[in-house]
Design a protein around this motif. Structure first.
Motif, PDB file in Angstrom:
ATOM      1  N   SER A   1       0.732  -1.277   0.112  1.00 19.84           N
ATOM      2  CA  SER A   1       0.268   0.008  -0.065  1.00 19.84           C
ATOM      3  C   SER A   1       0.820   1.134  -0.037  1.00 19.84           C
ATOM      4  O   SER A   1       0.575   2.190  -0.705  1.00 19.84           O
ATOM      5  CB  SER A   1      -0.940   0.058   1.253  1.00 19.84           C
ATOM      6  OG  SER A   1      -0.051   0.135   2.423  1.00 19.84           O
ATOM      7  N   ALA A   2       2.137   1.254   0.763  1.00 22.40           N
ATOM      8  CA  ALA A   2       2.916   2.434   0.767  1.00 22.40           C
ATOM      9  C   ALA A   2       3.540   2.505  -0.482  1.00 22.40           C
ATOM     10  O   ALA A   2       3.658   3.682  -1.109  1.00 22.40           O
ATOM     11  CB  ALA A   2       3.906   2.141   1.831  1.00 22.40           C
ATOM     12  N   TYR A   3       3.948   1.419  -1.133  1.00 23.32           N
ATOM     13  CA  TYR A   3       4.363   1.485  -2.463  1.00 23.32           C
ATOM     14  C   TYR A   3       3.484   2.010  -3.544  1.00 23.32           C
ATOM     15  O   TYR A   3       3.899   2.967  -4.433  1.00 23.32           O
ATOM     16  CB  TYR A   3       4.969   0.245  -3.177  1.00 23.32           C
ATOM     17  CG  TYR A   3       5.442   0.252  -4.329  1.00 23.32           C
ATOM     18  CD1 TYR A   3       6.748   0.500  -4.649  1.00 23.32           C
ATOM     19  CD2 TYR A   3       4.685  -0.364  -5.541  1.00 23.32           C
ATOM     20  CE1 TYR A   3       7.302   0.510  -5.960  1.00 23.32           C
ATOM     21  CE2 TYR A   3       5.290  -0.216  -6.827  1.00 23.32           C
ATOM     22  CZ  TYR A   3       6.302   0.053  -7.212  1.00 23.32           C
ATOM     23  OH  TYR A   3       6.962   0.094  -8.416  1.00 23.32           O
TER      24      TYR A   3
ATOM     25  N   SER B   1      16.833  -3.932  -0.845  1.00 25.72           N
ATOM     26  CA  SER B   1      16.150  -5.090  -1.574  1.00 25.72           C
ATOM     27  C   SER B   1      15.019  -4.928  -1.995  1.00 25.72           C
ATOM     28  O   SER B   1      14.743  -5.409  -3.073  1.00 25.72           O
ATOM     29  CB  SER B   1      16.219  -6.386  -0.379  1.00 25.72           C
ATOM     30  OG  SER B   1      17.496  -6.597   0.310  1.00 25.72           O
ATOM     31  N   THR B   2      14.324  -4.164  -1.202  1.00 24.76           N
ATOM     32  CA  THR B   2      12.845  -4.033  -1.941  1.00 24.76           C
ATOM     33  C   THR B   2      12.829  -2.774  -3.351  1.00 24.76           C
ATOM     34  O   THR B   2      12.022  -3.007  -3.819  1.00 24.76           O
ATOM     35  CB  THR B   2      11.653  -3.440  -0.960  1.00 24.76           C
ATOM     36  OG1 THR B   2      12.202  -2.422  -0.218  1.00 24.76           O
ATOM     37  CG2 THR B   2      11.394  -4.529   0.155  1.00 24.76           C
ATOM     38  N   ALA B   3      13.816  -2.127  -2.906  1.00 17.94           N
ATOM     39  CA  ALA B   3      14.063  -1.194  -4.218  1.00 17.94           C
ATOM     40  C   ALA B   3      14.615  -2.024  -5.322  1.00 17.94           C
ATOM     41  O   ALA B   3      13.726  -1.767  -6.562  1.00 17.94           O
ATOM     42  CB  ALA B   3      15.147  -0.103  -3.696  1.00 17.94           C
TER      43      ALA B   3
ATOM     44  N   VAL C   1       2.408   9.340  -6.015  1.00 21.83           N
ATOM     45  CA  VAL C   1       2.829  10.849  -5.773  1.00 21.83           C
ATOM     46  C   VAL C   1       4.008  10.907  -6.689  1.00 21.83           C
ATOM     47  O   VAL C   1       4.091  12.191  -7.278  1.00 21.83           O
ATOM     48  CB  VAL C   1       3.348  10.913  -4.349  1.00 21.83           C
ATOM     49  CG1 VAL C   1       4.042  12.301  -4.020  1.00 21.83           C
ATOM     50  CG2 VAL C   1       1.961  10.711  -3.269  1.00 21.83           C
ATOM     51  N   LEU C   2       5.131  10.084  -6.664  1.00 16.11           N
ATOM     52  CA  LEU C   2       6.335  10.045  -7.381  1.00 16.11           C
ATOM     53  C   LEU C   2       6.191   9.871  -8.780  1.00 16.11           C
ATOM     54  O   LEU C   2       7.012  10.470  -9.600  1.00 16.11           O
ATOM     55  CB  LEU C   2       7.485   9.267  -6.852  1.00 16.11           C
ATOM     56  CG  LEU C   2       7.652   9.334  -5.323  1.00 16.11           C
ATOM     57  CD1 LEU C   2       8.657   8.189  -4.912  1.00 16.11           C
ATOM     58  CD2 LEU C   2       8.534  10.772  -5.228  1.00 16.11           C
ATOM     59  N   ASN C   3       5.072   9.401  -9.442  1.00 12.10           N
ATOM     60  CA  ASN C   3       5.138   9.094 -10.771  1.00 12.10           C
ATOM     61  C   ASN C   3       3.662   9.268 -11.100  1.00 12.10           C
ATOM     62  O   ASN C   3       2.937   7.903 -11.390  1.00 12.10           O
ATOM     63  CB  ASN C   3       5.518   7.577 -10.873  1.00 12.10           C
ATOM     64  CG  ASN C   3       5.505   7.289 -12.469  1.00 12.10           C
ATOM     65  OD1 ASN C   3       5.227   8.030 -13.297  1.00 12.10           O
ATOM     66  ND2 ASN C   3       5.666   5.809 -12.727  1.00 12.10           N
ATOM     67  N   PRO C   4       2.928  10.287 -11.042  1.00  9.51           N
ATOM     68  CA  PRO C   4       1.658  10.324 -11.160  1.00  9.51           C
ATOM     69  C   PRO C   4       0.999   9.947 -12.524  1.00  9.51           C
ATOM     70  O   PRO C   4      -0.214   9.551 -12.535  1.00  9.51           O
ATOM     71  CB  PRO C   4       1.358  11.873 -11.089  1.00  9.51           C
ATOM     72  CG  PRO C   4       2.547  12.454 -11.256  1.00  9.51           C
ATOM     73  CD  PRO C   4       3.663  11.464 -10.702  1.00  9.51           C
ATOM     74  N   GLN C   5       1.898   9.859 -13.421  1.00  4.83           N
ATOM     75  CA  GLN C   5       1.438   9.253 -14.995  1.00  4.83           C
ATOM     76  C   GLN C   5       1.463   7.872 -14.886  1.00  4.83           C
ATOM     77  O   GLN C   5       0.986   7.333 -15.984  1.00  4.83           O
ATOM     78  CB  GLN C   5       2.414   9.847 -16.083  1.00  4.83           C
ATOM     79  CG  GLN C   5       2.209  11.372 -16.248  1.00  4.83           C
ATOM     80  CD  GLN C   5       2.892  12.320 -15.451  1.00  4.83           C
ATOM     81  OE1 GLN C   5       3.641  11.869 -14.901  1.00  4.83           O
ATOM     82  NE2 GLN C   5       2.297  13.504 -15.114  1.00  4.83           N
ATOM     83  N   ARG C   6       2.203   7.333 -13.876  1.00  2.00           N
ATOM     84  CA  ARG C   6       2.103   5.752 -13.773  1.00  2.00           C
ATOM     85  C   ARG C   6       2.850   5.069 -14.937  1.00  2.00           C
ATOM     86  O   ARG C   6       2.559   4.037 -15.449  1.00  2.00           O
ATOM     87  CB  ARG C   6       0.685   5.275 -13.412  1.00  2.00           C
ATOM     88  CG  ARG C   6       0.030   5.772 -12.259  1.00  2.00           C
ATOM     89  CD  ARG C   6       0.571   5.147 -11.160  1.00  2.00           C
ATOM     90  NE  ARG C   6       0.317   3.834 -10.830  1.00  2.00           N
ATOM     91  CZ  ARG C   6       1.048   3.095  -9.858  1.00  2.00           C
ATOM     92  NH1 ARG C   6       2.065   3.666  -9.194  1.00  2.00           N
ATOM     93  NH2 ARG C   6       0.796   1.871  -9.759  1.00  2.00           N
TER      94      ARG C   6
ATOM     95  N   CYS D   1      12.206   2.511  -8.001  1.00  2.00           N
ATOM     96  CA  CYS D   1      13.298   2.235  -6.901  1.00  2.00           C
ATOM     97  C   CYS D   1      13.048   3.209  -5.784  1.00  2.00           C
ATOM     98  O   CYS D   1      13.110   2.432  -4.566  1.00  2.00           O
ATOM     99  CB  CYS D   1      14.595   2.750  -7.435  1.00  2.00           C
ATOM    100  SG  CYS D   1      16.072   2.609  -6.436  1.00  2.00           S
ATOM    101  N   VAL D   2      12.754   4.239  -5.713  1.00  2.00           N
ATOM    102  CA  VAL D   2      12.547   5.145  -4.528  1.00  2.00           C
ATOM    103  C   VAL D   2      11.272   4.439  -3.655  1.00  2.00           C
ATOM    104  O   VAL D   2      11.406   4.610  -2.463  1.00  2.00           O
ATOM    105  CB  VAL D   2      12.544   6.603  -4.749  1.00  2.00           C
ATOM    106  CG1 VAL D   2      12.187   7.567  -3.435  1.00  2.00           C
ATOM    107  CG2 VAL D   2      13.811   7.256  -5.303  1.00  2.00           C
ATOM    108  N   ALA D   3      10.309   4.547  -4.426  1.00  2.00           N
ATOM    109  CA  ALA D   3       9.244   4.084  -3.742  1.00  2.00           C
ATOM    110  C   ALA D   3       9.364   2.552  -2.871  1.00  2.00           C
ATOM    111  O   ALA D   3       8.891   2.454  -1.986  1.00  2.00           O
ATOM    112  CB  ALA D   3       7.828   4.070  -4.671  1.00  2.00           C
ATOM    113  N   GLY D   4       9.951   1.689  -3.790  1.00  2.00           N
ATOM    114  CA  GLY D   4      10.067   0.592  -3.116  1.00  2.00           C
ATOM    115  C   GLY D   4      10.882   0.340  -2.092  1.00  2.00           C
ATOM    116  O   GLY D   4      10.594  -0.141  -1.164  1.00  2.00           O
ATOM    117  N   GLY D   5      12.096   1.247  -1.953  1.00  2.00           N
ATOM    118  CA  GLY D   5      12.810   1.261  -1.125  1.00  2.00           C
ATOM    119  C   GLY D   5      12.360   1.853   0.378  1.00  2.00           C
ATOM    120  O   GLY D   5      12.507   1.494   1.265  1.00  2.00           O
ATOM    121  N   LEU D   6      11.728   3.049   0.266  1.00  2.00           N
ATOM    122  CA  LEU D   6      11.058   3.715   1.298  1.00  2.00           C
ATOM    123  C   LEU D   6       9.864   2.826   2.195  1.00  2.00           C
ATOM    124  O   LEU D   6       9.696   2.733   3.082  1.00  2.00           O
ATOM    125  CB  LEU D   6      10.381   5.038   1.005  1.00  2.00           C
ATOM    126  CG  LEU D   6      11.430   6.094   0.535  1.00  2.00           C
ATOM    127  CD1 LEU D   6      10.741   7.213   0.022  1.00  2.00           C
ATOM    128  CD2 LEU D   6      12.207   6.420   1.464  1.00  2.00           C
TER     129      LEU D   6
END
Length: 309
Positions: free
Chosen positions: A193-195, A285-287, A201-206, A214-219
């Motif tokens: 859900s966080a990803y 790892s998740t990133a 937010v980071l990639n609104p066009q998807r 990478c950033v969304a996965g890591g966070l």
């Protein structure tokens, strides 16, 4: 000229319109992502396992990642940080293939691929995925952790599997499964859900964007790892109980027993053993996992679309 045009047309494919993708592409992408995720950060995962052991021998007391890495390398050889990696490679591919295929199927059924933000559907899909994949991965994870502990005498993956089965029976490979689910279901629900939220937010066009993946996965992974560390400590105790010289730990029956042992001996701080290496392992790892998965899914789906000559 025709080749450049074909490449340009492929790049112009609407990534979001690909939806969840075909079952085959999700299986292949998931397997690729799982192997990448677990192998790259394996030495830090080995350190985390050792730091979570209750009542270790004096030679296995570590004061942080750097100290642990230096001590293990100097006394046991740097190769010891990679002991058991074969078990992860064997298990992670099939388990993550099931993981992401289940995730995409359930997410699609719950409407998670609609353009509206739907974190509940994403969380439910992630939870469903981990229940399926952990059933397959749990025995491999037990073998991995048995080989990671200090003083492990197993000569190979097969030797470890045969010895554990002979001495402790089939249940030893699944004694931690309920605890694993108690940990990984919320971990995966939080992470997915966080990803999904961070990606919007980071990639609104998807669109396909490796940096935002990478950033969304890591966070997402770092946050989920920190919140579920107490359950990971309990899981480690259960999965390595057969290697302990402590009779109480060897006879530990499940989540409640393990939690009681940890609390009695170390208090609440005992539930956060290995927090630093867990986060340090999980974040990249998740990133890597999400970036590899999104990349593989994109190219598999792009190839299946027939756009590329």
């Amino acid at each position: 000229m025709a080749e450049n045009k074909a490449i340009q047309e492929a790049e112009d494919i609407d990534y979001e319109s690909l939806g969840g993708g075909s079952l085959t592409s999700n299986l292949l992408a998931g397997a690729f992502a799982g192997i990448m995720e677990h192998t790259v950060m394996y030495p830090i995962d080995a350190i985390k396992t050792r730091m979570q052991i209750i009542n270790p021998s004096p030679s296995a007391l570590y004061n942080g990642i750097a100290h642990a890495a230096g001590q293990i390398s100097s006394t046991e050889g740097i190769r010891s940080l990679w002991r058991g990696i074969g078990s992860v490679v064997l298990g992670a591919g099939p388990a993550h293939a099931v993981y992401f295929a289940t995730y995409e199927a359930v997410k699609h059924e719950l409407g998670g691929n609609d353009h509206e933000h739907n974190p509940l559907a994403t969380a439910a899909a992630g939870a469903s995925a981990t229940i399926a994949s952990d059933a397959l991965m749990n025995p491999f994870d037990v073998i991995k952790q048995r080989m990671q502990v200090h003083g492990s005498t197993y000569t190979s993956i097969s030797d470890c599997a045969k010895t554990v089965f002979k001495n402790e029976g089939l249940s030893a490979f699944y004694v931690s499964y309920p605890t694993t689910l108690v940990m990984t279901v919320p971990f995966t629900a939080i992470q997915f859900s966080a990803y999904d939220s961070l990606s919007k937010v980071l990639n609104p066009q998807r669109g396909y964007d490796p940096l935002s993946h990478c950033v969304a996965g890591g966070l997402a992974g770092a946050g989920a790892a920190a919140l579920t560390t107490p359950l990971d400590v309990i899981k480690t105790l259960l999965q390595t109980r057969g290697t302990s010289r402590d009779e109480t730990i060897r006879n530990c029956k499940g989540l409640a027993d393990a939690a009681k042992i940890i609390h009695e001996r170390e208090g609440m701080k005992g539930f956060f053993r290995g927090l630093q290496p867990r986060v340090v392992t999980t974040m990249p790892s998740t990133a890597i996992c999400w970036t590899a998965y999104e990349m593989a899914k994109f190219y598999f789906n792009k190839g299946n679309s027939g756009e590329v000559a």
